[in-house]
Design an enzyme around this catalytic site. Structure first.
Site, PDB file in Angstrom:
ATOM      1  N   TYR A 181       0.598  -1.071   0.094  1.00  0.00           N
ATOM      2  CA  TYR A 181       0.018  -0.084   0.016  1.00  0.00           C
ATOM      3  C   TYR A 181       0.777   1.086   0.103  1.00  0.00           C
ATOM      4  O   TYR A 181       1.675   1.358   0.911  1.00  0.00           O
ATOM      5  CB  TYR A 181      -0.882   0.024   1.270  1.00  0.00           C
ATOM      6  CG  TYR A 181      -1.720   1.288   1.159  1.00  0.00           C
ATOM      7  CD1 TYR A 181      -2.782   1.718   0.349  1.00  0.00           C
ATOM      8  CD2 TYR A 181      -1.464   2.345   2.477  1.00  0.00           C
ATOM      9  CE1 TYR A 181      -3.338   2.869   0.737  1.00  0.00           C
ATOM     10  CE2 TYR A 181      -2.185   3.479   2.542  1.00  0.00           C
ATOM     11  CZ  TYR A 181      -3.145   3.735   1.704  1.00  0.00           C
ATOM     12  OH  TYR A 181      -3.856   4.839   1.518  1.00  0.00           O
TER      13      TYR A 181
ATOM     14  N   ASP B 173      -0.482  15.673   5.621  1.00  0.00           N
ATOM     15  CA  ASP B 173      -1.566  15.048   4.626  1.00  0.00           C
ATOM     16  C   ASP B 173      -2.632  16.073   4.473  1.00  0.00           C
ATOM     17  O   ASP B 173      -3.724  15.813   5.203  1.00  0.00           O
ATOM     18  CB  ASP B 173      -1.749  13.639   5.075  1.00  0.00           C
ATOM     19  CG  ASP B 173      -2.616  13.048   4.190  1.00  0.00           C
ATOM     20  OD1 ASP B 173      -3.037  13.327   2.774  1.00  0.00           O
ATOM     21  OD2 ASP B 173      -3.486  12.106   4.542  1.00  0.00           O
TER      22      ASP B 173
ATOM     23  N   ASP C 146      -3.224   5.407  -2.526  1.00  0.00           N
ATOM     24  CA  ASP C 146      -3.856   6.426  -2.190  1.00  0.00           C
ATOM     25  C   ASP C 146      -4.090   7.346  -3.494  1.00  0.00           C
ATOM     26  O   ASP C 146      -3.174   7.743  -4.152  1.00  0.00           O
ATOM     27  CB  ASP C 146      -3.198   7.409  -1.244  1.00  0.00           C
ATOM     28  CG  ASP C 146      -4.153   8.154  -0.564  1.00  0.00           C
ATOM     29  OD1 ASP C 146      -5.374   8.434  -1.126  1.00  0.00           O
ATOM     30  OD2 ASP C 146      -3.929   8.629   0.675  1.00  0.00           O
TER      31      ASP C 146
ATOM     32  N   ASP D 208      -6.422  10.147  -2.824  1.00  0.00           N
ATOM     33  CA  ASP D 208      -7.189  11.506  -2.229  1.00  0.00           C
ATOM     34  C   ASP D 208      -8.556  11.432  -2.996  1.00  0.00           C
ATOM     35  O   ASP D 208      -9.281  10.526  -2.657  1.00  0.00           O
ATOM     36  CB  ASP D 208      -6.446  12.648  -2.735  1.00  0.00           C
ATOM     37  CG  ASP D 208      -5.093  12.958  -1.436  1.00  0.00           C
ATOM     38  OD1 ASP D 208      -5.046  11.878  -0.489  1.00  0.00           O
ATOM     39  OD2 ASP D 208      -4.140  13.438  -1.586  1.00  0.00           O
TER      40      ASP D 208
ATOM     41  N   HIS E 221      -7.837   4.448  -4.337  1.00  0.00           N
ATOM     42  CA  HIS E 221      -9.109   4.756  -3.592  1.00  0.00           C
ATOM     43  C   HIS E 221      -9.003   6.296  -3.725  1.00  0.00           C
ATOM     44  O   HIS E 221      -8.447   7.067  -3.517  1.00  0.00           O
ATOM     45  CB  HIS E 221      -9.035   4.075  -1.880  1.00  0.00           C
ATOM     46  CG  HIS E 221      -8.043   4.674  -1.294  1.00  0.00           C
ATOM     47  ND1 HIS E 221      -7.782   5.917  -0.658  1.00  0.00           N
ATOM     48  CD2 HIS E 221      -6.603   4.082  -0.730  1.00  0.00           C
ATOM     49  CE1 HIS E 221      -6.720   6.264   0.277  1.00  0.00           C
ATOM     50  NE2 HIS E 221      -6.365   5.122   0.162  1.00  0.00           N
TER      51      HIS E 221
ATOM     52  N   GLU F 130     -11.953   9.040  -2.251  1.00  0.00           N
ATOM     53  CA  GLU F 130     -12.709   9.623  -1.045  1.00  0.00           C
ATOM     54  C   GLU F 130     -13.832  10.821  -1.353  1.00  0.00           C
ATOM     55  O   GLU F 130     -13.635  11.394  -2.327  1.00  0.00           O
ATOM     56  CB  GLU F 130     -11.946   9.993   0.075  1.00  0.00           C
ATOM     57  CG  GLU F 130     -10.905  11.350   0.024  1.00  0.00           C
ATOM     58  CD  GLU F 130      -9.739  11.272   0.813  1.00  0.00           C
ATOM     59  OE1 GLU F 130      -9.654  12.263   1.515  1.00  0.00           O
ATOM     60  OE2 GLU F 130      -8.967  10.524   0.957  1.00  0.00           O
TER      61      GLU F 130
ATOM     62  N   CYS G 206      -6.056  14.058   6.782  1.00  0.00           N
ATOM     63  CA  CYS G 206      -6.020  12.875   7.141  1.00  0.00           C
ATOM     64  C   CYS G 206      -7.236  12.079   7.675  1.00  0.00           C
ATOM     65  O   CYS G 206      -7.978  12.797   8.332  1.00  0.00           O
ATOM     66  CB  CYS G 206      -4.879  12.534   8.051  1.00  0.00           C
ATOM     67  SG  CYS G 206      -4.909  11.056   8.888  1.00  0.00           S
TER      68      CYS G 206
ATOM     69  N   ARG H 135     -13.647   5.202  -0.765  1.00  0.00           N
ATOM     70  CA  ARG H 135     -13.497   5.361   0.623  1.00  0.00           C
ATOM     71  C   ARG H 135     -14.551   6.697   1.057  1.00  0.00           C
ATOM     72  O   ARG H 135     -14.750   7.457   0.331  1.00  0.00           O
ATOM     73  CB  ARG H 135     -12.118   5.920   0.901  1.00  0.00           C
ATOM     74  CG  ARG H 135     -11.884   6.707   2.212  1.00  0.00           C
ATOM     75  CD  ARG H 135     -10.441   6.995   2.353  1.00  0.00           C
ATOM     76  NE  ARG H 135     -10.370   8.018   3.301  1.00  0.00           N
ATOM     77  CZ  ARG H 135      -9.180   8.537   3.796  1.00  0.00           C
ATOM     78  NH1 ARG H 135      -8.206   8.079   3.450  1.00  0.00           N
ATOM     79  NH2 ARG H 135      -9.052   9.583   4.565  1.00  0.00           N
TER      80      ARG H 135
ATOM     81  N   GLU I  11     -13.677   4.629   6.424  1.00  0.00           N
ATOM     82  CA  GLU I  11     -12.596   5.060   7.200  1.00  0.00           C
ATOM     83  C   GLU I  11     -12.814   5.618   8.784  1.00  0.00           C
ATOM     84  O   GLU I  11     -14.136   5.991   8.831  1.00  0.00           O
ATOM     85  CB  GLU I  11     -12.047   6.417   6.538  1.00  0.00           C
ATOM     86  CG  GLU I  11     -10.838   7.022   7.168  1.00  0.00           C
ATOM     87  CD  GLU I  11      -9.658   6.052   7.559  1.00  0.00           C
ATOM     88  OE1 GLU I  11      -9.722   4.960   7.918  1.00  0.00           O
ATOM     89  OE2 GLU I  11      -8.460   6.633   6.974  1.00  0.00           O
TER      90      GLU I  11
ATOM     91  N   ASN J  19      -8.658  -0.082   7.622  1.00  0.00           N
ATOM     92  CA  ASN J  19      -7.460   0.565   7.631  1.00  0.00           C
ATOM     93  C   ASN J  19      -6.926   0.968   9.236  1.00  0.00           C
ATOM     94  O   ASN J  19      -7.868   1.505  10.019  1.00  0.00           O
ATOM     95  CB  ASN J  19      -7.676   2.224   7.100  1.00  0.00           C
ATOM     96  CG  ASN J  19      -6.468   3.075   6.618  1.00  0.00           C
ATOM     97  OD1 ASN J  19      -5.712   2.513   6.290  1.00  0.00           O
ATOM     98  ND2 ASN J  19      -6.593   4.189   7.059  1.00  0.00           N
TER      99      ASN J  19
END
Length: 314
Positions: free
Chosen positions: A55, A70, A98, A100, A125, A127, A135, A172, A202, A225
């Site tokens: 990952y 982040d 990731d 974002d 992923h 989101e 984050c 996500r 998440e 996660n």
């Protein structure tokens, strides 16, 4: 030494990393335990440990590439470039990365999907936070509407079909804090209907929530996660598998140990003027070069008739 030619050595045909990941996910008995890596060196260490899926953490990319938190500071080229570099280290080990919020509009999402796909990244992923994201284990996250979130997922699905690459799309949601468990599950079910393959809720707060989420989302494959110092309880692999999760991420594992170990060494050097060797001499230049593949590089050079590494190197 005569170089080895293609006529005397056979090579396995290229197989897209997404296809390997899909096969892993299709195994009813599998749980993919993925350590978070943030650069080529930490990825090499994870590969050396024998992990069959990695990952790439966005937080780690922001920290290592830019030295920044982040907070949506990393651009698409920086994020995709890092993911692609890691994916190229071993084409048989899929990399989940990731992405974002998708980096902007539906067109930006489409560009991201095509770029990640071209770089042989197995999964990404996306989101539902607003573009200036945080984050997932920080408070006060702002969400986009469900309609805007689904535009991102539909754009990702359309883009992968257009480019002919079957990259795995992971939806996500960071909506648990504001919408509650039922609202978060509704978002993920809608994202799955819009084209996402895997659900990623998440910031789950308890083991009971973890179990309830997997059951409510079944048969959609679910990702868990585990962030050190975050809000989600640290389930081990056996617990996560028993609950029905298909992917288990430890995204900041490399960041955590890098922080702790390097901070200790830096303080020691600053205060004492030297750094104490590790027991057994572990971590010397030989270990570092070997985990980075110097033996494989030397073998390649010899096989094509080169002499760059003749005479040894230690």
């Amino acid at each position: 030494m005569a170089p080895t030619t293609d006529e005397t050595k056979t090579f396995a045909p290229f197989r897209p990393a997404a296809a390997i990941l899909r096969q892993q996910l299709a195994d009813p008995d599998s749980l993919l335990v993925c350590p978070g890596v943030f650069d080529g060196f930490t990825a090499r260490i994870a590969l050396d440990a024998g992990f069959d899926t990695l990952y790439m953490t966005g937080a780690g990319t922001a920290a290592s590439v830019l030295g920044q938190p982040d907070l949506a500071i990393v651009s698409l080229p920086e994020m995709a470039g890092n993911a692609g570099m890691i994916a190229a280290l071993d084409r048989n080990v899929p990399v989940i990365a990731d992405a974002d919020t998708g980096f902007g509009s539906s067109l930006a999402v489409a560009r991201a999907v095509k770029l990640y796909s071209q770089l042989n990244v197995a999964a990404m992923h996306i989101e539902d936070q607003a573009f200036i994201k945080r984050c997932g284990h920080l408070r006060n996250k702002a969400l986009v509407s469900l309609d805007e979130y689904l535009v991102r997922i539909r754009a990702a699905d359309r883009a992968r079909k257009e480019c002919g690459r079957d990259i795995v799309i992971i939806a996500r949601t960071d909506s648990l804090q504001s919408l509650g468990l039922d609202g978060a599950i509704r978002r993920l079910k809608a994202a799955h209907s819009a084209g996402a393959d895997v659900a990623f809720l998440e910031g789950l707060l308890t083991k009971e929530q973890c179990q309830e989420a997997v059951q409510a989302l079944a048969p959609i494959p679910c990702l868990l996660n585990i962030v050190g110092g975050g809000v989600t309880p640290a389930l081990d692999a056996a617990e996560a598998k028993a609950m029905g999760f298909k992917i288990l991420l430890w995204p900041i594992l490399s960041l955590t140990y890098t922080y702790v170990s390097v901070k200790k060494a830096m303080r020691e050097l600053k205060e004492k003027g030297w750094s104490e060797p590790l027991p057994g001499g572990e971590g010397g230049i030989k270990d570092i070069f070997e985990v980075c593949g110097i033996e494989e590089a030397a073998a390649f050079d010899r096989e094509v008739g080169g002499s760059t590494l003749d005479g040894g190197f230690f």
